[in-house]
Design an enzyme around this catalytic site. Structure first.
Site, PDB file in Angstrom:
ATOM      1  N   ASN A   1      -0.027   1.358   5.932  1.00 33.02           N
ATOM      2  CA  ASN A   1       0.804   0.502   5.064  1.00 33.02           C
ATOM      3  C   ASN A   1       1.546  -0.467   5.956  1.00 33.02           C
ATOM      4  O   ASN A   1       2.221  -0.045   6.891  1.00 33.02           O
ATOM      5  CB  ASN A   1       1.775   1.388   4.273  1.00 33.02           C
ATOM      6  CG  ASN A   1       2.779   0.589   3.451  1.00 33.02           C
ATOM      7  OD1 ASN A   1       3.858   1.078   3.155  1.00 33.02           O
ATOM      8  ND2 ASN A   1       2.455  -0.621   3.060  1.00 33.02           N
ATOM      9  N   GLY A   2       1.443  -1.770   5.650  1.00 27.75           N
ATOM     10  CA  GLY A   2       2.116  -2.798   6.467  1.00 27.75           C
ATOM     11  C   GLY A   2       1.101  -3.804   6.952  1.00 27.75           C
ATOM     12  O   GLY A   2      -0.105  -3.617   6.768  1.00 27.75           O
TER      13      GLY A   2
ATOM     14  N   TYR B   1      12.662  -4.289  -5.223  1.00 24.71           N
ATOM     15  CA  TYR B   1      11.524  -4.328  -6.145  1.00 24.71           C
ATOM     16  C   TYR B   1      10.475  -3.255  -5.930  1.00 24.71           C
ATOM     17  O   TYR B   1      10.008  -2.647  -6.887  1.00 24.71           O
ATOM     18  CB  TYR B   1      10.872  -5.718  -6.032  1.00 24.71           C
ATOM     19  CG  TYR B   1       9.611  -5.883  -6.833  1.00 24.71           C
ATOM     20  CD1 TYR B   1       9.652  -6.116  -8.203  1.00 24.71           C
ATOM     21  CD2 TYR B   1       8.360  -5.805  -6.223  1.00 24.71           C
ATOM     22  CE1 TYR B   1       8.490  -6.266  -8.946  1.00 24.71           C
ATOM     23  CE2 TYR B   1       7.188  -5.953  -6.963  1.00 24.71           C
ATOM     24  CZ  TYR B   1       7.260  -6.184  -8.317  1.00 24.71           C
ATOM     25  OH  TYR B   1       6.119  -6.332  -9.049  1.00 24.71           O
TER      26      TYR B   1
ATOM     27  N   CYS C   1       0.845  -1.190   0.000  1.00 30.18           N
ATOM     28  CA  CYS C   1       0.000   0.000   0.000  1.00 30.18           C
ATOM     29  C   CYS C   1       0.882   1.243   0.000  1.00 30.18           C
ATOM     30  O   CYS C   1       2.064   1.182   0.343  1.00 30.18           O
ATOM     31  CB  CYS C   1      -0.858   0.043   1.257  1.00 30.18           C
ATOM     32  SG  CYS C   1      -1.995  -1.331   1.379  1.00 30.18           S
TER      33      CYS C   1
ATOM     34  N   CYS D   1      12.751  -3.062   5.429  1.00 34.18           N
ATOM     35  CA  CYS D   1      12.483  -4.099   4.415  1.00 34.18           C
ATOM     36  C   CYS D   1      13.432  -3.914   3.232  1.00 34.18           C
ATOM     37  O   CYS D   1      13.269  -2.985   2.439  1.00 34.18           O
ATOM     38  CB  CYS D   1      11.037  -3.997   3.933  1.00 34.18           C
ATOM     39  SG  CYS D   1      10.710  -5.047   2.499  1.00 34.18           S
TER      40      CYS D   1
ATOM     41  N   GLY E   1       0.056   0.073  -4.984  1.00 36.19           N
ATOM     42  CA  GLY E   1      -1.246  -0.578  -4.834  1.00 36.19           C
ATOM     43  C   GLY E   1      -2.183  -0.123  -5.919  1.00 36.19           C
ATOM     44  O   GLY E   1      -2.357   1.084  -6.118  1.00 36.19           O
TER      45      GLY E   1
ATOM     46  N   CYS F   1      12.401 -12.970   4.157  1.00 31.38           N
ATOM     47  CA  CYS F   1      11.892 -13.809   3.057  1.00 31.38           C
ATOM     48  C   CYS F   1      13.022 -14.571   2.367  1.00 31.38           C
ATOM     49  O   CYS F   1      12.759 -15.529   1.637  1.00 31.38           O
ATOM     50  CB  CYS F   1      11.080 -12.973   2.059  1.00 31.38           C
ATOM     51  SG  CYS F   1      11.848 -11.439   1.584  1.00 31.38           S
TER      52      CYS F   1
HETATM   53  S1  SF4 Z   1      10.095 -10.569   4.823  1.00 29.43           S
HETATM   54 FE1  SF4 Z   1      11.062  -9.772   2.928  1.00 29.43          FE
HETATM   55  S2  SF4 Z   1       9.465  -8.530   1.950  1.00 29.43           S
HETATM   56 FE2  SF4 Z   1       8.833  -8.866   4.092  1.00 29.43          FE
HETATM   57  S3  SF4 Z   1       9.617  -7.093   5.239  1.00 29.43           S
HETATM   58 FE3  SF4 Z   1      11.176  -8.672   5.374  1.00 29.43          FE
HETATM   59  S4  SF4 Z   1      12.554  -8.283   3.610  1.00 29.43           S
HETATM   60 FE4  SF4 Z   1      10.651  -7.167   3.268  1.00 29.43          FE
END
Ligand code: SF4
Length: 462
Positions: free
Chosen positions: A106-107, A246, A5, A240, A31, A440
């Site tokens: 957002n989040g 990306y 978002c 993040c 978004g 991730c």
């Molecule tokens: S898990 Fe990946 S996409 Fe999610 S906040 Fe952490 S780095 Fe970002």
């Protein structure tokens, strides 16, 4: 994988609604399912316009002129909790005992389900199935005397990611979780204040970038000016890193770094980690372009445009159904046969999630005559989902969770495959390595995940 978002807010400007519209327009990449603006006039009256669709579809001169007043907040949404439907469009708006309140978030919250159950058992009536509404209920029920105190009491009780912009009857409040997962910046335009997810929104309206809103900071702006408050939870930054890979726009400054320059540095690191002889380097447009430039520069191989994007279908798809996505892959990118024929090419892409789209793209590049295809990915393999506001597929659907690099290479039918290492990724950003979330890629989450939420969890339970 989908965007999350974007949020935007203006306090004290005679063109508050117009500026918010333009801010959302600049944040559209975050978004594309719905958009909304809530404005506030001098009498404490709120005006709301929100609808499904892109910013350019939702707003028009008539409804923008309806949004009266010198302050406004806005939101563009891709659903990361709750369905893509009209009840879940933000900003959420409510009348509480402490005054009217609109929230744009957002989040994703990682304890939303537990809090939702608790509130429901106490008799709360939910209007939507988005996690953001949990905060609205908690603030409405807080015994604190002022809204500012209520926010400071409630926010430490919610876990996970929130970059918030809120509008009350005579103030604008912005807050960022103590990890600072999602970006949030402060700007200035004339005598007014601006808050936005990314600096590209400040640039479009000609606002000056002042600074980031810090992890764990609450900013309260009213007629007396701006106050900065700290949440009781100690800030432990976990920015993040995927915003750099990306999500964010390349012309934004995110977590203090230029997104374009960080992506170029990713490409340079990739060239060092996975060199190969080739005739040229090409990108998968658009988000692979900065990294491809960096790769080409470092490897001293020419950069070429081997594929063009059809810009008129949008950056991604409005309907997340599989049927339309497959159609989109075919129409979205077209290889340039006259460039590719007989050539050994390095193809740089930003990420590889399920692998199905990349497989089709590689096949298209080969069909257009490429002799060798060497795929380079400007982040490490994705092995875990995100619980902080990015809609990844489940673990089982992530190609790197199921397959070795060798097996992925075979599946994609490429001559070689190289993923940027975690060390390479973190060498390109400015803050110390432990200030970034890489969950991730590593499965190591910076917070305890209390409720393994999928985006429909609140809905099913409802
Ligand atoms: S898990 Fe990946 S996409 Fe999610 S906040 Fe952490 S780095 Fe970002």
């Amino acid at each position: 994988m989908k965007e999350e978002c974007g949020v935007f807010g203006v306090f004290d400007h005679h063109e508050a609604a117009q500026l918010t519209y333009l801010g959302l327009y600049a944040l559209q990449h975050r978004g594309q399912e719905s958009a909304g603006i809530v404005s506030l006039d001098a009498g404490g009256n709120f005006f709301v316009v929100k609808e499904m669709g892109l910013v350019s579809d939702v707003f028009n001169p008539e409804n923008i002129s309806y949004l009266k007043g010198r302050s406004a907040i806005g939101h563009v949404r891709y659903s990361t909790t709750g369905s893509n439907n009209i009840n879940n469009i933000q900003p959420l708006y409510s009348k509480t005992a402490k005054g009217k309140l609109a929230i744009a978030h957002n989040g994703n919250l990682t304890n939303a389900y537990s809090l939702y159950q608790m509130l429901k058992n106490e008799g709360a009536l939910f209007q939507s199935t988005v996690d953001s509404e949990v905060m609205l209920h908690m603030i409405a029920r807080s015994k604190s005397k002022t809204m500012l105190e209520a926010f400071k009491e409630v926010l430490p009780k919610v876990e996970g990611a929130y970059s918030l912009v809120c509008l009350g009857e005579d103030y604008l409040l912005a807050a960022r979780d103590p990890y600072g997962f999602r970006p949030l910046v402060l700007g200035k335009l004339d005598q007014g204040f601006i808050v936005a997810s990314e600096t590209c929104a400040l640039d479009l309206i000609g606002a000056t970038y002042v600074r980031e809103i810090n992890p764990g900071e609450v900013i309260y702006i009213d007629k007396n000016g701006l106050q900065s408050h700290k949440l009781s939870k100690k800030p432990t930054p976990a920015f993040c890193v995927f915003e750099h890979v990306y999500f964010s726009r390349p012309d934004s400054i995110v977590f203090g770094d230029s997104v374009h320059l960080v992506r170029k540095a990713f490409g340079r690191m990739l060239a060092k980690e996975y060199p190969v002889d080739a005739d040229f380097v090409m990108a998968i447009p658009d988000s692979g372009m900065s990294a491809a430039l960096g790769y080409a520069e470092c490897a001293s191989i020419p950069y070429e445009i081997g594929m063009t994007r059809n810009h008129y279908i949008g950056r991604t798809f409005i309907q997340p159904s599989q049927k339309i996505r497959d159609f989109g892959v075919r129409v979205k990118l077209n290889p340039i046969r006259s460039v590719l024929e007989g050539k050994r090419v390095v193809v740089v892409d930003d990420s590889l999630v399920r692998g199905t789209t990349s497989r089709q793209r590689v096949a298209a590049i080969r069909k257009a005559g490429a002799k060798e295809v060497h795929l380079r990915i400007s982040c490490p393999p994705h092995v875990s989902p995100c619980f902080y506001g990015i809609d990844f597929p489940s673990r089982e659907e992530l190609i790197a969770y199921n397959k070795s690099i060798e097996k992925i290479k075979e599946y994609l039918e490429v001559d070689s495959l190289g993923y940027l290492t975690e060390e390479g990724l973190l060498s390109a950003v400015s803050f110390p390595k432990d200030n970034y979330c890489t969950a991730c890629f590593t499965g190591k989450y910076p917070t305890k995940i209390m409720d393994e939420m999928d985006k429909y969890k609140l809905e099913r339970k409802w």
